[in-house]
Design a protein around this motif. Structure first.
Motif, PDB file in Angstrom:
ATOM      1  N   UNK A   1     -99.578  20.322  75.488  1.00 53.97           N
ATOM      2  CA  UNK A   1     -98.956  21.066  74.392  1.00 53.97           C
ATOM      3  C   UNK A   1     -98.200  22.291  74.904  1.00 53.97           C
ATOM      4  N   UNK A   2     -98.707  22.929  75.945  1.00 54.80           N
ATOM      5  CA  UNK A   2     -97.999  24.076  76.517  1.00 54.80           C
ATOM      6  C   UNK A   2     -96.660  23.632  77.102  1.00 54.80           C
ATOM      7  N   UNK A   3     -96.667  22.481  77.804  1.00 52.24           N
ATOM      8  CA  UNK A   3     -95.429  21.956  78.375  1.00 52.24           C
ATOM      9  C   UNK A   3     -94.448  21.562  77.266  1.00 52.24           C
ATOM     10  N   UNK A   4     -94.965  20.899  76.225  1.00 48.76           N
ATOM     11  CA  UNK A   4     -94.125  20.512  75.096  1.00 48.76           C
ATOM     12  C   UNK A   4     -93.591  21.742  74.372  1.00 48.76           C
ATOM     13  N   UNK A   5     -94.429  22.754  74.215  1.00 48.15           N
ATOM     14  CA  UNK A   5     -94.026  23.972  73.529  1.00 48.15           C
ATOM     15  C   UNK A   5     -92.880  24.682  74.236  1.00 48.15           C
ATOM     16  N   UNK A   6     -92.916  24.700  75.566  1.00 49.26           N
ATOM     17  CA  UNK A   6     -91.830  25.339  76.311  1.00 49.26           C
ATOM     18  C   UNK A   6     -90.502  24.617  76.058  1.00 49.26           C
TER      19      UNK A   6
ATOM     20  N   UNK B   1     -98.276  25.916  69.398  1.00 52.26           N
ATOM     21  CA  UNK B   1     -98.631  25.762  70.817  1.00 52.26           C
ATOM     22  C   UNK B   1     -99.718  26.732  71.247  1.00 52.26           C
ATOM     23  N   UNK B   2     -99.579  27.983  70.848  1.00 53.51           N
ATOM     24  CA  UNK B   2    -100.490  29.006  71.354  1.00 53.51           C
ATOM     25  C   UNK B   2    -101.875  28.946  70.729  1.00 53.51           C
ATOM     26  N   UNK B   3    -102.000  28.322  69.571  1.00 57.52           N
ATOM     27  CA  UNK B   3    -103.306  28.277  68.912  1.00 57.52           C
ATOM     28  C   UNK B   3    -104.065  26.981  69.163  1.00 57.52           C
ATOM     29  N   UNK B   4    -103.465  26.041  69.906  1.00 53.90           N
ATOM     30  CA  UNK B   4    -104.100  24.732  70.066  1.00 53.90           C
ATOM     31  C   UNK B   4    -105.437  24.836  70.786  1.00 53.90           C
TER      32      UNK B   4
ATOM     33  N   UNK C   1    -105.157  -7.892  63.430  1.00 50.94           N
ATOM     34  CA  UNK C   1    -105.321  -6.468  63.130  1.00 50.94           C
ATOM     35  C   UNK C   1    -105.997  -5.755  64.304  1.00 50.94           C
ATOM     36  N   UNK C   2    -106.979  -6.402  64.914  1.00 51.97           N
ATOM     37  CA  UNK C   2    -107.642  -5.808  66.080  1.00 51.97           C
ATOM     38  C   UNK C   2    -106.654  -5.592  67.216  1.00 51.97           C
ATOM     39  N   UNK C   3    -105.732  -6.550  67.397  1.00 47.65           N
ATOM     40  CA  UNK C   3    -104.724  -6.388  68.451  1.00 47.65           C
ATOM     41  C   UNK C   3    -103.822  -5.192  68.148  1.00 47.65           C
ATOM     42  N   UNK C   4    -103.416  -5.055  66.881  1.00 47.21           N
ATOM     43  CA  UNK C   4    -102.553  -3.932  66.509  1.00 47.21           C
ATOM     44  C   UNK C   4    -103.230  -2.612  66.856  1.00 47.21           C
ATOM     45  N   UNK C   5    -104.505  -2.491  66.499  1.00 46.47           N
ATOM     46  CA  UNK C   5    -105.219  -1.245  66.767  1.00 46.47           C
ATOM     47  C   UNK C   5    -105.466  -1.038  68.254  1.00 46.47           C
ATOM     48  N   UNK C   6    -105.860  -2.095  68.971  1.00 50.27           N
ATOM     49  CA  UNK C   6    -106.123  -1.969  70.404  1.00 50.27           C
ATOM     50  C   UNK C   6    -104.861  -1.648  71.190  1.00 50.27           C
ATOM     51  N   UNK C   7    -103.731  -2.208  70.745  1.00 52.56           N
ATOM     52  CA  UNK C   7    -102.492  -2.040  71.503  1.00 52.56           C
ATOM     53  C   UNK C   7    -101.898  -0.648  71.375  1.00 52.56           C
ATOM     54  N   UNK C   8    -102.458   0.181  70.509  1.00 53.51           N
ATOM     55  CA  UNK C   8    -102.027   1.581  70.424  1.00 53.51           C
ATOM     56  C   UNK C   8    -102.928   2.489  71.259  1.00 53.51           C
ATOM     57  N   UNK C   9    -103.877   1.894  71.975  1.00 56.31           N
ATOM     58  CA  UNK C   9    -104.899   2.673  72.657  1.00 56.31           C
ATOM     59  C   UNK C   9    -104.390   3.619  73.729  1.00 56.31           C
ATOM     60  N   UNK C  10    -103.298   3.251  74.425  1.00 51.65           N
ATOM     61  CA  UNK C  10    -102.803   4.083  75.515  1.00 51.65           C
ATOM     62  C   UNK C  10    -101.606   4.948  75.118  1.00 51.65           C
ATOM     63  N   UNK C  11    -101.195   4.890  73.854  1.00 53.11           N
ATOM     64  CA  UNK C  11    -100.003   5.624  73.441  1.00 53.11           C
ATOM     65  C   UNK C  11    -100.156   7.119  73.694  1.00 53.11           C
ATOM     66  N   UNK C  12    -101.316   7.676  73.381  1.00 55.67           N
ATOM     67  CA  UNK C  12    -101.543   9.106  73.616  1.00 55.67           C
ATOM     68  C   UNK C  12    -101.327   9.450  75.086  1.00 55.67           C
ATOM     69  N   UNK C  13    -101.851   8.623  75.961  1.00 55.97           N
ATOM     70  CA  UNK C  13    -101.709   8.877  77.396  1.00 55.97           C
ATOM     71  C   UNK C  13    -100.255   8.755  77.826  1.00 55.97           C
ATOM     72  N   UNK C  14     -99.545   7.744  77.309  1.00 59.57           N
ATOM     73  CA  UNK C  14     -98.130   7.590  77.630  1.00 59.57           C
ATOM     74  C   UNK C  14     -97.342   8.821  77.198  1.00 59.57           C
ATOM     75  N   UNK C  15     -97.624   9.305  75.992  1.00 65.60           N
ATOM     76  CA  UNK C  15     -96.902  10.471  75.470  1.00 65.60           C
ATOM     77  C   UNK C  15     -97.141  11.687  76.355  1.00 65.60           C
ATOM     78  N   UNK C  16     -98.394  11.937  76.727  1.00 67.81           N
ATOM     79  CA  UNK C  16     -98.699  13.082  77.582  1.00 67.81           C
ATOM     80  C   UNK C  16     -98.030  12.960  78.944  1.00 67.81           C
ATOM     81  N   UNK C  17     -97.998  11.744  79.497  1.00 62.41           N
ATOM     82  CA  UNK C  17     -97.341  11.536  80.789  1.00 62.41           C
ATOM     83  C   UNK C  17     -95.846  11.801  80.681  1.00 62.41           C
ATOM     84  N   UNK C  18     -95.202  11.315  79.616  1.00 65.38           N
ATOM     85  CA  UNK C  18     -93.770  11.544  79.442  1.00 65.38           C
ATOM     86  C   UNK C  18     -93.473  13.026  79.231  1.00 65.38           C
ATOM     87  N   UNK C  19     -94.353  13.738  78.523  1.00 61.01           N
ATOM     88  CA  UNK C  19     -94.169  15.182  78.334  1.00 61.01           C
ATOM     89  C   UNK C  19     -94.208  15.896  79.676  1.00 61.01           C
ATOM     90  N   UNK C  20     -95.209  15.570  80.503  1.00 61.38           N
ATOM     91  CA  UNK C  20     -95.352  16.211  81.810  1.00 61.38           C
ATOM     92  C   UNK C  20     -94.154  15.927  82.713  1.00 61.38           C
TER      93      UNK C  20
END
Length: 513
Positions: free
Chosen positions: A80-85, A257-260, A383-402
């Motif tokens: 979040x600090x990197x994204x905030x900048x 950003x500063x309050x996260x 439906x289980x596939x839909x939910x499971x296939x979103x499992x790494x999205x958070x990690x992908x987003x953080x990696x792309x931010x960095x």
């Protein structure tokens, strides 16, 4: 008012949201106010993952679950600090997708943008199922899928009205969550210190080590718990996206950003600390609803009648809040992608109130499809596939931010760096910590048989999106070439972020009129 280029003028002097083409995007007269951003920032990420899912982490790691929440919180804080900048330097409704486009190229932006949209559509479907089940328990005259459709209909109406209406609804829903958690922390702390009148009385800190030790299942259980925790924290970036449509984008971004860090420490780490102190960790089971969740277990210890019903009300408010915020995030991401020719052009069109109507509608339709798939084919695993296939999205987003932040800083001059309004300290150390943490979590998920299916499902979904990129890229280039040809005195040039129309060197300038 708005100028001919689409730039909003005002008296704050704050940077305006960018549409990714160098112009500024008009987001409508009804902008989010400071109090909206404050409450979205405070309560936006508190959903069923906290009220129910925290019990799964505790059941896995024991009292040491608190370490998993601290590690996950550090990762989210750094991201979040990197994204905030980046956001303070150039506010954009497309957020990290737009920054990926600028700093990593079109392919990266396309991939992370569609994955993010897919994630929130999956969340819409999931929470409509959870909320529908709660409503059917209260009002059994309608099946859960019908209640789910009603909920989706409610939020498409709210989001289509205006961004201010979205913010107002989110303000009150988030307020319910924030008040509920603060009350939980106060009475829970009283119970932990033995200040609450109970039959046994006395402090309960012994629960931290008396049931097999502080770390009964070893370090591996703690590390694998981090993977679950990260997904519980996901959604902090919505506040930064919303800040771009506020009255003062720069102030909202700084605030989000500063309050996260203290939000994470208070609401997540504080709640988990109360739970593992008040209730023996081995008495908690993997929770699937509010009645079996850890918050209900603590309220039962207080001797409050109707504990399960109280938590159902709080969880329902959390579900509504997440659906509201999820539809907002999905529609704004889809609209921002359309502005970059990554999605159908019509989804970028905003009405007079600044709402991307078709983007809201299509995002809701995605949630409806997921809901109906769960009802019509409950045993097919779709439906289980839909939910499971979103499992790494958070990690992908953080990696792309960095990576985006790293490349941005690498290309900046010393003067540009010193002029930054917000600056991530110790660069590039935060980038390295985020990237290494993402790799570590993926490895742990691969080793753990219980989470391995999420990794492979996410890989399949990502591969499908990536396979369509050559077609999207070709179409994007054709559109740019068509614009250049129509202009006559321009040509198509390749730039790091993609293709751009530039003045042709072999043409005489047009005569001045």
């Amino acid at each position: 008012m708005a100028t001919a280029t689409g730039r909003e003028t005002g008296t704050t002097g704050a940077p305006e949201p960018d549409n990714g083409t160098g112009d500024h995007v008009t987001v409508g007269k009804d902008k989010l106010r400071s109090r909206h951003i404050t409450m979205i920032t405070l309560g936006g990420i508190m959903g069923s993952a906290l009220f129910i899912g925290s019990g799964n982490v505790i059941a896995k790691a024991g009292p040491a679950a608190i370490i998993a929440y601290l590690i996950g919180g550090l990762l989210v804080f750094l991201a979040m600090v990197l994204l905030g900048e980046m956001a303070a330097r150039r506010p954009a409704v497309g957020s990290f997708m737009e920054y990926s486009r600028i700093n990593l190229g079109d392919g990266a932006a396309y991939t992370v943008g569609w994955l993010y949209w897919y994630f929130w559509v999956g969340v819409l479907a999931y929470d409509s199922v959870v909320g529908g089940a709660i409503l059917t328990g209260w009002f059994p005259f309608l099946p859960s899928w019908a209640w789910g459709l009603i909920m989706l209909g409610l939020f498409i109406t709210i989001n289509l009205r205006s961004v201010k209406t979205f913010g107002e609804v989110e303000f009150w829903l988030a307020t319910v969550k924030v008040v509920a958690v603060i009350m939980f922390l106060v009475v829970g702390a009283m119970l932990a210190f033995g200040l609450w009148p109970t039959d046994d009385g006395g402090a309960r800190f012994g629960n931290l080590w008396e049931h097999g030790g502080f770390m009964p299942n070893g370090v591996g259980a703690v590390v694998s718990g981090v993977a679950i925790v990260i997904f519980a924290y996901f959604g902090t970036e919505v506040a930064v996206m919303a800040a771009a449509e506020s009255e003062n984008p720069a102030k909202g971004i700084r605030q989000a950003t500063k309050t996260v860090i203290w939000r994470i420490m208070l609401f997540f780490v504080g709640s988990v600390l109360v739970i593992i102190t008040v209730v023996p960790w081995d008495s908690l089971q993997s929770a699937s609803d509010a009645a079996s969740g850890p918050f209900t277990a603590v309220i039962n210890e207080l001797g409050v009648p109707g504990a399960a019903t109280i938590m159902e009300l709080v969880v329902f408010a959390a579900v509504l809040s997440v659906m509201n915020a999820g539809l907002y995030a999905a529609s704004r991401m889809l609209s921002s992608m359309a502005e970059q020719k990554f999605a159908p052009k019509a989804t970028a069109v905003r009405n007079s109130r600044g709402v991307p109507v078709l983007a809201v509608v299509l995002s809701t339709v995605g949630g409806v499809v997921g809901l109906l798939v769960n009802y019509l084919f409950p045993d097919a695993g779709v439906f289980d596939f839909i939910m499971n296939s979103t499992g790494l999205v958070a990690l992908f987003v953080y990696a792309f931010i960095a990576l985006s932040h790293w490349n941005m800083r690498r290309k900046m001059s010393a003067a540009e760096t010193s002029a930054l309004e917000m600056k991530a300290k110790l660069y590039p150390l935060p980038n390295l910590v985020v990237l290494l943490s993402v790799v570590a979590v993926v490895v742990v998920m691969m080793v753990n048989s219980g989470s391995r299916v999420e990794v492979w499902s996410s890989v399949v979904a990502t591969a499908f999106i990536a396979a369509l990129w050559p077609l999207v890229k070709r179409n994007k280039r054709k559109i740019a070439a068509s614009v250049a040809n129509a202009a006559g005195t321009h040509e198509l040039r390749h730039e790091p972020g993609g293709y751009a129309v530039a003045e042709r060197a072999d043409r005489e300038p047009a005569p001045e009129e």
